[in-house]
Design an enzyme around this catalytic site. Structure first.
Site, PDB file in Angstrom:
ATOM      1  N   GLY A  10      34.924  59.911  27.930  1.00  0.00           N
ATOM      2  CA  GLY A  10      35.715  60.926  28.645  1.00  0.00           C
ATOM      3  C   GLY A  10      36.903  60.263  29.333  1.00  0.00           C
ATOM      4  N   GLN A  14      40.478  63.847  33.903  1.00  0.00           N
ATOM      5  CA  GLN A  14      41.146  63.667  35.204  1.00  0.00           C
ATOM      6  C   GLN A  14      40.726  62.359  35.877  1.00  0.00           C
ATOM      7  OE1 GLN A  14      39.827  65.977  38.521  1.00  0.00           O
ATOM      8  NE2 GLN A  14      41.721  65.689  39.663  1.00  0.00           N
ATOM      9  N   ASP A  36      37.255  58.944  23.990  1.00  0.00           N
ATOM     10  CA  ASP A  36      37.330  60.374  24.302  1.00  0.00           C
ATOM     11  C   ASP A  36      37.187  61.139  22.998  1.00  0.00           C
ATOM     12  OD1 ASP A  36      38.451  61.922  27.041  1.00  0.00           O
ATOM     13  OD2 ASP A  36      38.618  63.088  25.189  1.00  0.00           O
ATOM     14  N   TYR A 142      26.991  74.433  35.213  1.00  0.00           N
ATOM     15  CA  TYR A 142      27.457  73.063  35.483  1.00  0.00           C
ATOM     16  C   TYR A 142      26.590  72.428  36.577  1.00  0.00           C
ATOM     17  CZ  TYR A 142      30.708  69.579  37.561  1.00  0.00           C
ATOM     18  OH  TYR A 142      31.287  68.451  38.083  1.00  0.00           O
ATOM     19  N   LYS A 146      23.961  69.285  36.404  1.00  0.00           N
ATOM     20  CA  LYS A 146      24.085  68.088  37.257  1.00  0.00           C
ATOM     21  C   LYS A 146      22.777  67.805  37.995  1.00  0.00           C
ATOM     22  CE  LYS A 146      28.188  66.693  36.245  1.00  0.00           C
ATOM     23  NZ  LYS A 146      28.302  65.472  35.429  1.00  0.00           N
TER      24      LYS A 146
HETATM   25  C1  AKB Z   1      34.663  71.499  39.829  1.00  0.00           C
HETATM   26  O1  AKB Z   1      35.391  72.152  40.579  1.00  0.00           O
HETATM   27  O2  AKB Z   1      33.936  72.010  38.965  1.00  0.00           O
HETATM   28  C2  AKB Z   1      34.628  69.995  39.974  1.00  0.00           C
HETATM   29  C3  AKB Z   1      33.503  69.573  40.845  1.00  0.00           C
HETATM   30  C4  AKB Z   1      33.554  69.812  42.310  1.00  0.00           C
HETATM   31  O3  AKB Z   1      32.552  69.027  40.361  1.00  0.00           O
HETATM   32  N1  AKB Z   1      35.875  69.537  40.499  1.00  0.00           N
END
Ligand code: AKB
Length: 317
Positions: A10, A14, A36, A142, A146
């Site tokens: 990756g 960013q 990447d 997401y 995590k």
């Molecule tokens: C997002 O906004 O999804 C990321 C994060 C806080 O993990 N920047």
């Protein structure tokens, strides 16, 4: 010459693009293999290969060919974009991590960095100074990936002795690269609009406080965590990490001190709900105690640095 061989997955993203440059500075260009899923113009000064992290065989072959000793796995779909396709997000975020952990275990990689995020938090937390051990009930796919990733990282450490280390990044703000698909992205975009002399329509409401960190601090935290002696790393899920906290109206006011007349409108969209589920500020005392974390930038010093570098960037195009 360094004997480390560092693989970044990756590397066009960013954080990945800035981290690649920092690792090349620290270890030398020949010691860093940037990868990447897409080609990018950012790695002319070093080794770059195309890699889809879902292709375990290709990952294994790169690790073997370069005799990789450390992996920084930064490829993931972030909070806002992830909601458009939850199952694909789970697939990329989880199976990508499994491939990294398994290849690292099989090929004897010494250290792995896997980023987590403030997105692991959700309902039933103290929103101010959210503690390291707060309950983890994320509302986004997401965030769910995590939380699971943190536990799998800890599992590989406890079961196989793989030295996996992790940080719960707040929103990361930098001039060097563009974010993509996050809920905190507004805090980067707003500076670009200010420098271009355009009004900015913010997708969060003016009072939405979120934890953020300047890129320089985020990179330094990552390198300091990875350089710390293994015995000082007592959190094997992921460390809370804080830089600063602010709302859209506070960042706008900070920019207006330098760019008088800069105008911000507030047009909250679906990302507001995600932001409302996250902490307003973070207690990172475990990181401070275990490996000496200390941020350098606050909102106004970040604003001055961002504006300086973006003005330079736009003046040269
Ligand atoms: C997002 O906004 O999804 C990321 C994060 C806080 O993990 N920047």
């Amino acid at each position: 010459m360094s004997k480390e061989k560092i693989l970044i997955i990756g590397a066009n993203g960013q954080i990945g693009s800035v981290l690649s440059a920092a690792l090349r500075d620290q270890f030398g260009s020949d010691s860093v293999i940037a990868t990447d899923i897409r080609d990018g113009a950012k790695h002319q000064e070093g080794i770059f290969e195309i890699l889809d992290v879902l292709d375990a065989a290709a990952l294994g072959s790169i690790v073997e060919r370069h005799q990789v000793t450390q992996i920084y796995h930064l490829a993931a779909i972030l909070s806002a974009k992830g909601e458009a396709n939850p199952l694909k997000t789970w697939d990329i975020n989880m199976n990508g991590l499994f491939n990294v952990l398994e290849v690292a275990r099989e090929k004897g990689v010494q250290k792995v960095f896997h980023p987590s995020s403030i997105a692991v938090f959700g309902s039933d937390i103290p929103r101010q100074h959210t503690p390291q051990d707060a309950v983890l009930k994320p509302t986004t796919v997401y965030g769910m990936s995590k939380v699971a990733g943190e536990l799998w990282s800890q599992y590989y450490f406890q079961r196989y002795g793989l030295d996996v280390r992790s940080l719960r990044y707040p929103g990361v703000i930098g001039y060097q690269s563009d974010p993509g698909g996050g809920t905190t992205d507004y805090a980067v975009e707003i500076y670009h609009y200010a420098v271009k002399g355009k009004p900015y329509a913010c997708f969060l409401s003016q009072k939405t406080m979120l934890p953020m960190i300047y890129m320089d601090d985020a990179i330094r935290a990552t390198l300091e965590l990875m350089d710390a002696p293994a015995e000082s790393i007592r959190v094997r899920t992921s460390y809370n990490l804080a830089g600063m906290s602010f709302s859209p109206e506070q960042i706008a006011a900070s920019i207006q001190q330098e760019v008088p007349g800069f105008n911000v409108l507030y047009q909250p969209d679906f990302r507001q709900k995600i932001a409302d589920s996250w902490p307003e500020s973070i207690d990172d005392s475990a990181a401070r105690k275990d490996w000496g974390w200390q941020p350098k930038y606050d909102l106004d010093s970040m604003t001055r640095d961002m504006l300086f570098h973006l003005q330079e960037k736009y003046a040269s195009v």
